[in-house]
Design a protein around this motif. Structure first.
Motif, PDB file in Angstrom:
ATOM      1  N   LEU A 162     -14.110   2.633 -32.216  1.00  0.00           N
ATOM      2  CA  LEU A 162     -13.064   2.557 -31.197  1.00  0.00           C
ATOM      3  C   LEU A 162     -12.216   1.294 -31.372  1.00  0.00           C
ATOM      4  O   LEU A 162     -10.999   1.323 -31.192  1.00  0.00           O
ATOM      5  N   ASP A 163     -12.887   0.181 -31.731  1.00  0.00           N
ATOM      6  CA  ASP A 163     -12.153  -1.082 -31.931  1.00  0.00           C
ATOM      7  C   ASP A 163     -11.128  -0.947 -33.047  1.00  0.00           C
ATOM      8  O   ASP A 163     -10.072  -1.571 -33.011  1.00  0.00           O
TER       9      ASP A 163
ATOM     10  N   GLU B  58      -9.638   1.746 -33.661  1.00  0.00           N
ATOM     11  CA  GLU B  58      -8.791   2.871 -33.233  1.00  0.00           C
ATOM     12  C   GLU B  58      -8.938   4.068 -34.174  1.00  0.00           C
ATOM     13  O   GLU B  58      -7.980   4.756 -34.484  1.00  0.00           O
TER      14      GLU B  58
ATOM     15  N   SER C 203     -10.679   7.763 -34.951  1.00  0.00           N
ATOM     16  CA  SER C 203     -11.079   8.914 -34.138  1.00  0.00           C
ATOM     17  C   SER C 203     -12.605   9.080 -34.112  1.00  0.00           C
ATOM     18  O   SER C 203     -13.267   8.923 -35.131  1.00  0.00           O
TER      19      SER C 203
END
Length: 417
Positions: free
Chosen positions: A164-165, A167, A169
C-alpha cells in the motif's frame, strides 16, 4: 536475561541460529518438554521443486523429528490457487490444478530425503490443504470464520503495508490468502492436534492470524516460531546464483552443481551455514568456520559434502567432490559435469561458441557470453577463449569439449550417440 531452554528442540533452534521470533518461548518450551508436539510448515506448489531458499525450514522440521516431535509438511494445493502476496510487488501467476498436482509430486521427492513419513507417533505427515479448502462453502466461511478478522489489523501487517505504501494494487483475492492460511492452522489443530506453525519471518503476520483465529474458535493455546530470512554476507538472497535458483531435485539441478554452490560459499558464511544446513556438532561448525587462508577451502568442501549427503546421498556427494578435484586440480573432465548433448540437427553445418556457452547454461544471453569472452573469462578445454566468432563442427566435437566460465563454472558439450 538469557533464556535457557529445557527442550532439545528449542536448544537446537537457539544454538544453531534458526530462531528469529516466537509467540511464547516459555510456554512452547514447556510443551516441547512435556510430550510430543506436532508442528507444520506450509509450502505453496508454485514450482516443480523446492530450492535452497526452502532448505532452512526443511532442516527445522528435520530437527523437530530428531528431537522426538511430529512434523507436518502441508502442501498448498488450495492456497496456491490464490497466491501468497507477502512482500511481493505483484500478484503471482495463477496455476491450474494439473500443474499444481505435478508440482506437489516433484516437491514430495525432496521431503522424503529429510523426513521419515509413516504412522508412528513422531513420523511425518504429508497433507494438502485442498482437502479442506476446496469444499468450503463461501457464505458459511464468511459467517463462521470471516467475522473473526479485523481489516484494520490486517492492513497493519508489514506484507500488506509495504504494497500500500508503494501504491501497488492488492487484490481482494490476495487479501483472502491471509484468512485461508489462518484457517489452515485451525483445521490442522482440529484434525491433527497441531499446536505449532513455523515459517520464515516474512510469515509472522500470517502465523499470528492463525493463532488468533484458533484461540477465538477453539479456545486452544497454540504457537508460532519463525526463522530469520537469510542473506549471504554480501547481501544476496540465500539460494540465488547467477544461473538462477538452486533446485533440490536432481532432475532440475545436478548434484555436482548443487555441491559446487556450497563449495563456493563466501568465507564469512561458512560457520553459519554449517550450523544451519548440516548436522555437525555446533563446536565443530564454529571451529571450521573460524579457519583462515587456504584452510577455509577444506571447510567449504566439508560443508558441500555434508549438505549434498543430506539432499542427494553420500555417493552423489563423493562423486561431486571427486569430479571437482579432477576438474580443478588436474584440469581433467569429470563424468558428472553438467552436460549439453547436441544432435546432428542442433549442429547443422556448425555452431557458434557463443551459442554453446548460452545453451550450456554458462551465460544467460549471447551478449553476456560475448562479454565473458571479451573479459577473458571463458575457456575451452582449459585454454583461454578469445574468438567470439569461433564455430565448431562435428569434427571439433568428435570428443567432448569442456567449456568454462571463470574458475568455478564448467560444462561439457558432446554429440549425442
Amino acid at each position: 536475561m538469557t533464556y535457557h531452554p529445557k527442550s532439545d528442540f528449542m536448544a537446537v533452534m537457539m544454538q544453531r541460529g534458526y530462531l528469529a521470533d516466537c509467540t511464547d518461548y516459555q510456554a512452547l518450551d514447556d510443551a516441547l518438554s512435556n510430550g510430543v508436539v506436532t508442528a507444520y510448515i506450509g509450502y505453496d506448489a508454485t514450482a516443480q521443486s523446492l530450492h535452497v531458499g526452502h532448505l532452512l525450514n526443511i532442516m527445522m522440521l528435520r530437527w523437530l523429528q530428531k528431537t522426538g516431535h511430529k512434523p507436518i509438511t502441508l502442501m498448498g494445493g488450495g492456497t496456491t490457487k490464490v497466491g501468497d502476496p507477502s512482500f511481493r510487488s505483484d500478484e503471482r501467476p495463477l496455476l491450474g490444478p494439473e500443474q499444481i498436482d505435478a508440482n506437489i509430486d516433484g516437491m514430495k521427492q525432496v521431503f522424503a530425503k529429510y523426513l521419515s513419513y509413516g504412522d508412528a507417533p513422531t513420523d511425518a505427515l504429508m497433507l494438502n490443504n485442498a482437502e479442506w479448502l476446496d469444499s468450503l462453502n463461501y457464505l458459511e466461511f464468511l459467517r463462521d470464520i470471516g467475522r473473526h478478522f479485523s481489516v484494520n489489523r490486517m492492513l497493519s501487517f508489514e506484507s500488506v503495508k509495504s504494497r500500500l505504501d508503494r501504491e501497488q494494487s492488492l487484490s481482494f483475492l490476495e487479501f483472502n490468502y491471509m484468512i485461508l492460511q489462518a484457517y489452515d492452522f485451525l483445521e490442522l489443530h482440529r484434525r491433527y492436534g497441531c499446536t505449532l506453525q513455523m515459517g520464515g519471518s516474512d510469515q509472522w503476520g500470517n502465523i499470528v492470524n492463525g493463532i488468533d483465529l484458533t484461540r477465538r474458535v477453539l479456545d486452544s493455546e497454540i504457537f508460532g516460531l519463525t526463522s530469520p530470512l537469510l542473506t549471504t554476507s554480501d547481501g544476496r538472497k540465500m539460494g540465488k546464483s547467477q544461473g538462477g535458483a538452486i533446485w533440490l531435485n536432481a532432475d532440475m539441478l545436478s548434484p555436482y552443481e548443487f555441491w559446487q554452490f556450497w563449495r563456493n560459499t563466501t568465507d564469512a558464511d561458512v560457520g553459519r551455514f554449517m550450523k544451519l544446513y548440516t548436522e555437525l556438532p555446533v563446536e565443530e561448525c564454529e571451529r571450521l568456520g573460524a579457519l583462515a587462508g587456504s584452510e577455509i577451502n577444506d571447510a567449504k568442501i566439508i560443508l558441500a559434502n555434508e549438505v549434498t549427503k543430506l539432499c542427494h546421498g553420500a555417493e552423489a556427494a563423493a562423486a561431486a567432490e571427486a569430479t571437482a578435484r579432477e576438474v580443478f586440480e588436474k584440469g581433467g573432465v569429470g563424468d558428472d559435469l553438467p552436460t549439453l548433448e547436441l544432435t546432428p540437427a542442433d549442429l547443422g553445418d556448425g555452431i557458434s561458441i557463443v551459442q554453446l556457452i548460452v545453451k550450456s547454461g554458462l551465460a544467460k544471453s549471447g551478449k553476456e557470453a560475448k562479454r565473458l569472452i571479451a573479459e577473458n573469462g571463458a575457456k575451452i578445454d582449459d585454454a583461454p577463449l578469445t574468438d567470439a566468432g569461433m564455430m565448431l563442427d562435428a569434427g571439433a566435437l568428435s570428443s567432448p569439449v569442456k567449456l568454462s566460465a571463470g574458475k568455478k563454472r564448467h560444462a561439457l558439450v558432446k554429440l549425442a550417440q
